[in-house]
Design a protein around this motif. Structure first.
Motif, mmCIF file in Angstrom:
data_model
loop_
_atom_site.group_PDB
_atom_site.id
_atom_site.type_symbol
_atom_site.label_atom_id
_atom_site.label_comp_id
_atom_site.label_asym_id
_atom_site.label_seq_id
_atom_site.Cartn_x
_atom_site.Cartn_y
_atom_site.Cartn_z
ATOM 1 N N VAL A 162 -37.697 40.591 7.381
ATOM 2 C CA VAL A 162 -37.080 40.224 8.681
ATOM 3 C C VAL A 162 -35.701 40.831 8.652
ATOM 4 C CG1 VAL A 162 -36.365 38.247 10.289
ATOM 5 C CG2 VAL A 162 -38.540 38.086 8.928
ATOM 6 N N GLU A 179 -44.136 37.155 15.290
ATOM 7 C CA GLU A 179 -43.771 37.627 16.905
ATOM 8 C C GLU A 179 -42.635 36.520 17.374
ATOM 9 O OE1 GLU A 179 -46.534 39.527 19.609
ATOM 10 O OE2 GLU A 179 -47.973 38.799 18.147
ATOM 11 N N GLY A 212 -39.453 37.309 15.540
ATOM 12 C CA GLY A 212 -38.856 38.688 16.104
ATOM 13 C C GLY A 212 -38.284 38.647 17.665
ATOM 14 N N VAL A 254 -32.623 39.084 15.159
ATOM 15 C CA VAL A 254 -33.667 39.816 14.850
ATOM 16 C C VAL A 254 -33.804 41.324 15.314
ATOM 17 C CG1 VAL A 254 -35.974 40.157 13.789
ATOM 18 C CG2 VAL A 254 -34.812 37.753 13.911
ATOM 19 N N GLY A 275 -35.952 43.585 13.272
ATOM 20 C CA GLY A 275 -37.392 43.951 13.500
ATOM 21 C C GLY A 275 -38.298 43.166 12.409
ATOM 22 N N VAL A 276 -39.403 43.009 12.455
ATOM 23 C CA VAL A 276 -40.124 42.319 11.277
ATOM 24 C C VAL A 276 -41.465 43.222 11.013
ATOM 25 C CG1 VAL A 276 -41.477 40.273 11.071
ATOM 26 C CG2 VAL A 276 -39.417 40.066 12.541
ATOM 27 N N LEU A 293 -42.402 45.662 16.944
ATOM 28 C CA LEU A 293 -41.644 44.943 15.933
ATOM 29 C C LEU A 293 -41.807 45.566 14.604
ATOM 30 C CD1 LEU A 293 -42.119 41.167 16.638
ATOM 31 C CD2 LEU A 293 -39.993 42.172 16.846
#
Length: 548
Positions: free
Chosen positions: A40, A79, A82, A87, A89-90, A301
């Motif tokens: 994350v 999600e 994200g 945040v 990006g994941v 993401l």
């Protein structure tokens, strides 16, 4: 070839330009989805908010990397995490690479190298036994009468090879192999989540190979081109006196996922590596798009995480004195005009789809700021048809081989690049007879003084990039100042000298160049900087003689 997220080196079944680990198969999260570990990435100052978002989504923080700004979170709903504004990006942290070695604070900075100076000088004057097959070295002036007479690098120069590994026992690698600093950042994974074979059976405890093993051969070939010693055996590298550091981030199957790649770059920066070679792209996306409407939310993401993670890792290394060299790729594409991506995600098997992309979608690390991107030329000096290109993307060119090039054929399969190959890999691929004799002309065995070593012809932008990495090492050996790990030099100065000493090469006339295969590619830009050759073809002899 180009290590994939696949290898960019030899043109084979893998695109070693790198592989970013794909998350799970496309689709929305479900309540029954099992918990997995995710990377994350949070905005500056957003660590606490990201942790709260992860916990609110039912996740638990397993670890963190404050240097690159991400949390490792075990969760079942990435999600939801994200969606928090903190945040960036994941992406799934694949099980590959979780057992990375921590840097040993007391590890010596350089391995000891016992070598006879007198023998070294005599060998340097004559070259090595297979030097007459190395048209690539002659093209860039890496010869006894060229760069070897003035600069061969230094064992104080640490060259990191982020790849599938280096065979540290190969007779034409071992004298320059730095075992003390070498690390393996991946663990082999026998099968993927669908039960299909990936890396195959594990050979070592914990499925983690030692840091002197290469079960693919790609990384050993790359390392050999950079720094095989002048020792009276086999071939010679561009910088035959440097120290080679294995920074393994690629799996046996040729995938390069995000976390081990970041780990390798971060480690290189922390221990004082001077220059790294990256002949791969990060899997699973050939092109990473931050906001592609044809992708699912989870896919967006993941690609944002890959883009952000690699940007941070590259910046971390660059600002700490690491010169970064990358193969540009082997898809015959003008990277500034790509419209479609048909090969992503390439993991797990069968996940590929066709999607529209544009110039905001990037192949990483080749298209990132601070990275020197290398296109490939054949023995006749033409850009190889497989090599990607682009006015914005191509920084410099180097010999990478082209089996269809009409250039001078010296011996055997000489239109490709000859460099070291692990005997175990050649045997596993069925390329050797039981007595050790090669079954094919693409493999050469050289025996001197009762010692035998193997070499293989490969082609690809993976083979072009290490020529540039080697010349960068020569420059650092000449002008670097004592620092962490040995010598240090500002990457911006290394880059400037690389371009200043390159041999300028303009676009073919007409600009739309038609290859013997019938394929046509358009070169744009002036001689000083164009889409086929960038600032020109790298030149070791000029770099060895230039005044700073």
């Amino acid at each position: 070839m180009y290590a994939r997220g696949r290898l960019a080196g030899a043109i084979m079944s893998i695109t070693l330009l790198g592989g970013l680990g794909a998350a799970s198969l496309p689709g929305a999260a479900s309540a029954s989805e099992p918990a997995q570990n995710y990377l994350v990435f949070y905005k500056d100052g957003g660590k606490d908010a990201a942790q709260r978002a992860a916990e609110a989504a039912g996740g638990t923080v397993q670890g963190r990397d404050d240097k690159l700004g991400y949390l490792i979170v075990r969760a079942s709903d990435p999600e939801r995490i994200g969606a928090d504004p903190s945040v960036v990006g994941v992406t799934l942290d694949r099980p590959i690479g979780k057992t990375a070695d921590a840097p040993a604070a007391s590890a010596p900075r350089r391995a000891k190298h016992a070598r006879s100076a007198a023998k070294h000088v005599r060998s340097a004057q004559a070259g090595d036994p297979l030097s007459d097959r190395q048209w690539d070295m002659k093209m860039i002036g890496a010869t006894p009468a060229g760069s070897y007479a003035k600069a061969r690098g230094s064992h104080k120069v640490l060259v990191g090879v982020i790849d599938t590994g280096i065979d540290g026992h190969h007779p034409d690698i071992a004298p320059n192999f730095n075992r003390a600093l070498s690390r393996n950042f991946v663990a082999d994974q026998p099968t993927d989540e669908n039960g299909k074979q990936l890396d195959g059976p594990c050979e070592h405890k914990g499925c983690k190979d030692p840091a002197d093993v290469d079960d693919d051969g790609h990384g050993t070939h790359v390392a050999s081109t950079i720094g095989s010693p002048i020792n009276g055996l086999g071939v010679s590298g561009v910088a035959p006196d440097v120290s080679l550091v294995n920074l393994r981030a690629g799996t046996d199957s040729g995938f390069f996922f995000l976390k081990p790649t970041m780990d390798a770059l971060e480690y290189a920066a922390d221990v004082g590596v001077d220059v790294v070679n990256m002949s791969f792209y990060v899997d699973p996306w050939t092109f990473n798009c931050a906001n592609n409407p044809s992708d699912t939310n989870r896919e967006r993401l993941e690609q944002r995480a890959i883009l952000e993670g690699m940007r941070r890792a590259v910046k971390y290394a660059h600002t700490r004195g690491v010169t970064l060299v990358s193969a540009i790729g082997n898809e015959s594409l003008d990277l500034g005009k790509v419209k479609a991506d048909t090969s992503s995600p390439d993991f797990p098997k069968g996940a590929e789809k066709t999607r529209s992309v544009d110039n905001t979608c990037l192949n990483v690390p080749a298209e990132l700021d601070g990275v020197i991107s290398v296109s490939s030329v054949g023995p006749g000096g033409h850009k190889a048809p497989y090599s990607d290109y682009g006015v914005e993307q191509t920084d410099i060119a180097a010999p990478g081989g082209d089996m269809f090039d009409a250039g001078t054929d010296i011996k055997g399969v000489s239109r490709e690049i000859l460099a070291a190959a692990p005997e175990s890999v050649l045997r596993a691929k069925g390329l050797l007879f039981a007595d050790g004799k090669p079954k094919t002309s693409s493999v050469i065995r050289d025996c001197q003084g009762g010692k035998c070593a193997y070499y293989q012809y490969l082609e690809g932008t993976s083979m072009a990039a290490p020529h540039v990495t080697g010349v960068a090492a020569l420059i650092i050996g000449r002008f670097g100042k004592p620092g962490r790990g040995g010598l240090q030099m500002d990457p911006a100065q290394v880059e400037r000298l690389l371009y200043a000493t390159a041999t300028p090469k303009g676009c073919p006339v007409p600009g739309a160049y038609r290859y013997g295969t019938g394929e046509s590619q358009v070169c744009e830009g002036p001689t000083a900087k164009n889409g086929f050759f960038g600032h020109g073809v790298v030149d070791a002899a000029r770099a060895a003689a230039v005044a700073f």
